[in-house]
Design a protein around this motif. Structure first.
Motif, PDB file in Angstrom:
ATOM      1  N   PRO A  46       0.802  -1.224   0.000  1.00 58.72           N
ATOM      2  CA  PRO A  46       0.000   0.000   0.000  1.00 58.72           C
ATOM      3  C   PRO A  46       0.836   1.275   0.000  1.00 58.72           C
ATOM      4  CG  PRO A  46      -1.009  -1.613   1.444  1.00 58.72           C
ATOM      5  CD  PRO A  46       0.315  -2.200   0.999  1.00 58.72           C
ATOM      6  N   ASP A 101      -3.710  -3.561   7.341  1.00 58.34           N
ATOM      7  CA  ASP A 101      -3.682  -2.571   6.260  1.00 58.34           C
ATOM      8  C   ASP A 101      -4.224  -3.065   4.921  1.00 58.34           C
ATOM      9  OD1 ASP A 101      -1.510  -4.220   5.681  1.00 58.34           O
ATOM     10  OD2 ASP A 101      -0.142  -2.589   5.176  1.00 58.34           O
ATOM     11  N   ASN A 105      -7.891  -1.517   1.798  1.00 58.16           N
ATOM     12  CA  ASN A 105      -7.060  -0.806   0.830  1.00 58.16           C
ATOM     13  C   ASN A 105      -7.743  -0.808  -0.531  1.00 58.16           C
ATOM     14  OD1 ASN A 105      -4.610  -1.104  -1.344  1.00 58.16           O
ATOM     15  ND2 ASN A 105      -4.179   0.360   0.283  1.00 58.16           N
TER      16      ASN A 105
END
Length: 219
Positions: A46, A101, A105
């Motif tokens: 990311p 995360d 995303n």
């Protein structure tokens, strides 16, 4: 030459007391297998840049053949800059970092939607399927709905002692979004192949998942 996109976590902490990251063998073993098969591999994340490695996954003697993979982890591409049309398959290694995360995303969601709707190969191992959750296809269905798959089980998560610190239990959420989840004995080598959707249960399944993914990519 077949091209594989490997998407990795940038998350380095569970909380202030617990560090995390990528589980090293879940990247290095598939990376080596893909290179051995002659695939071009691009590593992205990311945020791009250096990938944190979960120190629990680093043995006293790191295999010599992990050196190239470790080098790749020093500077990954930013996922949002990747042209997914260039790739034949996408593979998500695990590590607890992925739980924090990858699920929300948007560039990853867009990529997975592309791979699924263009009949490209999708793979993941251990906590890697955390990247699949909350991802919808153009028809409104969850990405994993109706897919035979596996991943890090609730039983395995309980055994780590980290379950209370997780934002969700991976097996439970995959099931809730329609996955036909198939768990085997804790920490056994277990891979599920559903057409061009390949998943491995845990670190012990990394090599087998990579081989199955490569076979699917070669068609």
């Amino acid at each position: 030459m077949k091209k594989v996109l490997m998407v990795l976590t940038n998350a380095s902490k569970i909380d202030e007391k617990h560090e995390t990251g990528l589980w090293l063998s879940e990247f290095a073993e598939p990376y080596n297998e893909f290179k051995k098969r002659g695939f071009a591999v691009t590593a992205a994340s990311p945020e791009g840049g250096k990938i944190p490695i979960d120190q629990n996954s680093v043995e006293d003697n790191i295999p010599d053949d992990f050196d190239e993979a470790i080098g790749v982890l020093q500077n990954t591409e930013v996922l949002s800059t990747i042209n997914v049309n260039d790739f034949n398959g996408i593979f998500l290694p695990g590590g607890h970092g992925t739980m924090f995360d990858l699920p929300d995303n948007q560039p990853l969601k867009n990529a997975l939607k592309h791979f699924a709707e263009n009949n490209k190969v999708i793979g993941a191992v251990c906590h890697g399927p955390a990247g699949f959750v909350n991802t919808k296809l153009s028809n409104g269905k969850w990405l994993v709905d109706g897919v035979n798959m596996t991943g890090f089980t609730n039983e395995e998560e309980q055994q780590t002692g980290l379950a209370p610190m997780m934002p969700f239990l991976l097996e439970s959420l995959l099931r809730a979004q329609g996955a036909k989840f198939e768990g085997a004995a804790a920490y056994s080598d277990h891979v599920v192949a559903d057409g061009r959707f390949i998943t491995g249960q845990n670190p012990q399944s990394s090599q087998s998942a990579a081989e199955s993914f490569a076979d699917a990519l070669n068609g």
